[in-house]
Design an enzyme around this catalytic site. Structure first.
Site, PDB file in Angstrom:
ATOM      1  N   ASP A  59      94.639  35.674  42.977  1.00 11.78           N
ATOM      2  CA  ASP A  59      93.745  34.803  42.781  1.00 11.78           C
ATOM      3  C   ASP A  59      92.489  35.885  42.436  1.00 11.78           C
ATOM      4  O   ASP A  59      92.524  37.092  42.480  1.00 11.78           O
ATOM      5  CB  ASP A  59      93.028  34.270  44.107  1.00 11.78           C
ATOM      6  N   ASP A  91      88.340  35.330  41.804  1.00 11.73           N
ATOM      7  CA  ASP A  91      86.926  35.132  42.607  1.00 11.73           C
ATOM      8  C   ASP A  91      87.346  35.309  43.974  1.00 11.73           C
ATOM      9  O   ASP A  91      87.761  34.170  44.570  1.00 11.73           O
ATOM     10  CB  ASP A  91      86.390  33.898  42.062  1.00 11.73           C
TER      11      ASP A  91
HETATM   12  C1  XBP Z   1      86.992  30.171  42.101  1.00 11.29           C
HETATM   13  C2  XBP Z   1      86.174  28.980  41.281  1.00 11.29           C
HETATM   14  C3  XBP Z   1      85.491  29.368  40.081  1.00 11.29           C
HETATM   15  C4  XBP Z   1      84.222  30.036  40.243  1.00 11.29           C
HETATM   16  C5  XBP Z   1      83.352  29.778  38.944  1.00 11.29           C
HETATM   17  O1  XBP Z   1      88.093  30.496  41.276  1.00 11.29           O
HETATM   18  O2  XBP Z   1      86.212  28.023  41.927  1.00 11.29           O
HETATM   19  O3  XBP Z   1      85.261  28.027  39.410  1.00 11.29           O
HETATM   20  O4  XBP Z   1      83.404  29.708  41.258  1.00 11.29           O
HETATM   21  O5  XBP Z   1      83.890  29.903  37.713  1.00 11.29           O
HETATM   22  P1  XBP Z   1      89.238  31.607  41.886  1.00 11.29           P
HETATM   23  P2  XBP Z   1      83.979  28.969  36.426  1.00 11.29           P
HETATM   24  O6  XBP Z   1      88.860  31.815  43.224  1.00 11.29           O
HETATM   25  O7  XBP Z   1      90.468  30.503  41.874  1.00 11.29           O
HETATM   26  O8  XBP Z   1      89.249  32.445  41.079  1.00 11.29           O
HETATM   27  O9  XBP Z   1      82.354  28.836  36.364  1.00 11.29           O
HETATM   28  O10 XBP Z   1      84.353  29.995  35.379  1.00 11.29           O
HETATM   29  O11 XBP Z   1      84.700  27.953  36.700  1.00 11.29           O
HETATM   30 MG    MG Z   2      89.098  32.647  45.283  1.00  7.57          MG
END
Ligand code: XBP
Ligand code: MG
Length: 251
Positions: free
Chosen positions: A10, A12
């Protein structure tokens, strides 16, 4: 015992703590640039994280009365601006990798494990993080970068993990996911993946029951030992999470 052949990361919250000081700030910069009064403070954004995907998050805030009505095209434009601001924040080097991420990536890559990314975030945001925080060589070292709208149903649906595994021709029993959030864990669980969770301030109190290992960080040797929140396979010597641990929990 199934062999560990593939690790799907993953992004973020897992590779780096991008949400509070990266995405949240970029959303607010885009709101300001568009002349909107709305700002997402740290607590508000934490609650909004239950909605995965930036465009979906804006839509949700509109629907609950946090922002004035906007059509899908305007949301997409606002979100594109947000992504540009996010890229500049990442390029400025404000968001480091979490502890142990580079160590474990290097260890797994050297061992010939297939590495991939499975994320809800926008491809351009992922690319910025790879370029500025990881290094350009990782564009080649990751065998798949599965991101954003490539699948219609974002996490907690399993689709992004299923997509990545299909691209790599690997089976769930040989694949391990690294996640940080309840939605991420639901997604990897639904894809039938062993999962290690590294919590952060936003996700520490979320439900990770059934996850294979829940820790505060992957950690690095020689610094303070990590905090172990749940260890259902009884792994030992968890000063930091190593490839040996990941292989052991595939049993
Ligand atoms: C986390 C998310 C993303 C980010 C924002 O993604 O939900 O939407 O918060 O990114 P992960 P965008 O943990 O799966 O990486 O604004 O580009 O959608
Ligand atoms: Mg995440």
């Amino acid at each position: 015992m199934a062999e560990l052949k593939c690790i799907l990361w993953d992004v973020d919250g897992t590779l780096a703590d991008t949400e509070r000081d990266g995405h949240r700030v970029a959303f607010n910069m885009a709101f300001e640039a568009a002349g909107l009064e709305r700002r997402w403070d740290v607590a508000t954004y934490g609650a909004l994280l239950k909605v995965t995907g930036g465009k979906e998050r804006i839509r949700f805030d509109i629907d609950r009365g946090g922002m004035a009505e906007m059509n899908a095209e305007t949301i997409a434009e606002l979100h594109a601006k947000k992504t540009e601001f996010y890229q500049s924040l990442i390029a400025a080097g404000g968001i480091p990798l979490r502890s142990g991420v580079r160590r474990l990536l290097e260890e797994a890559y050297a061992a010939g494990i297939t590495l991939g990314v499975a994320t809800t975030t926008t491809p351009a945001a992922l690319d910025a993080l790879i370029e500025h925080s990881l290094g350009n060589e990782w564009f080649d070292r990751f065998a798949v970068l599965a991101a954003g709208d490539i699948v219609p149903a974002k996490k907690p649906a399993p689709d992004i993990y299923d997509y990545a595994m299909q691209k790599l021709a690997v089976a769930p029993e040989n694949t391990l996911a690294l996640e940080d959030s309840g939605n991420g864990w639901k997604s990897s669980q639904a894809a039938k993946l062993r999962t290690v969770v590294t919590v952060n301030d936003y996700t520490r109190d979320q439900d990770f029951s059934g996850a294979d290992l829940v820790v505060s960080e992957l950690g690095d040797p020689g610094i303070a030992a990590i905090e172990v929140l749940s260890n259902r396979h009884g792994l030992r010597d968890l000063q930091c999470v190593t490839l040996t641990h990941l292989r052991a929990l595939m049993a």
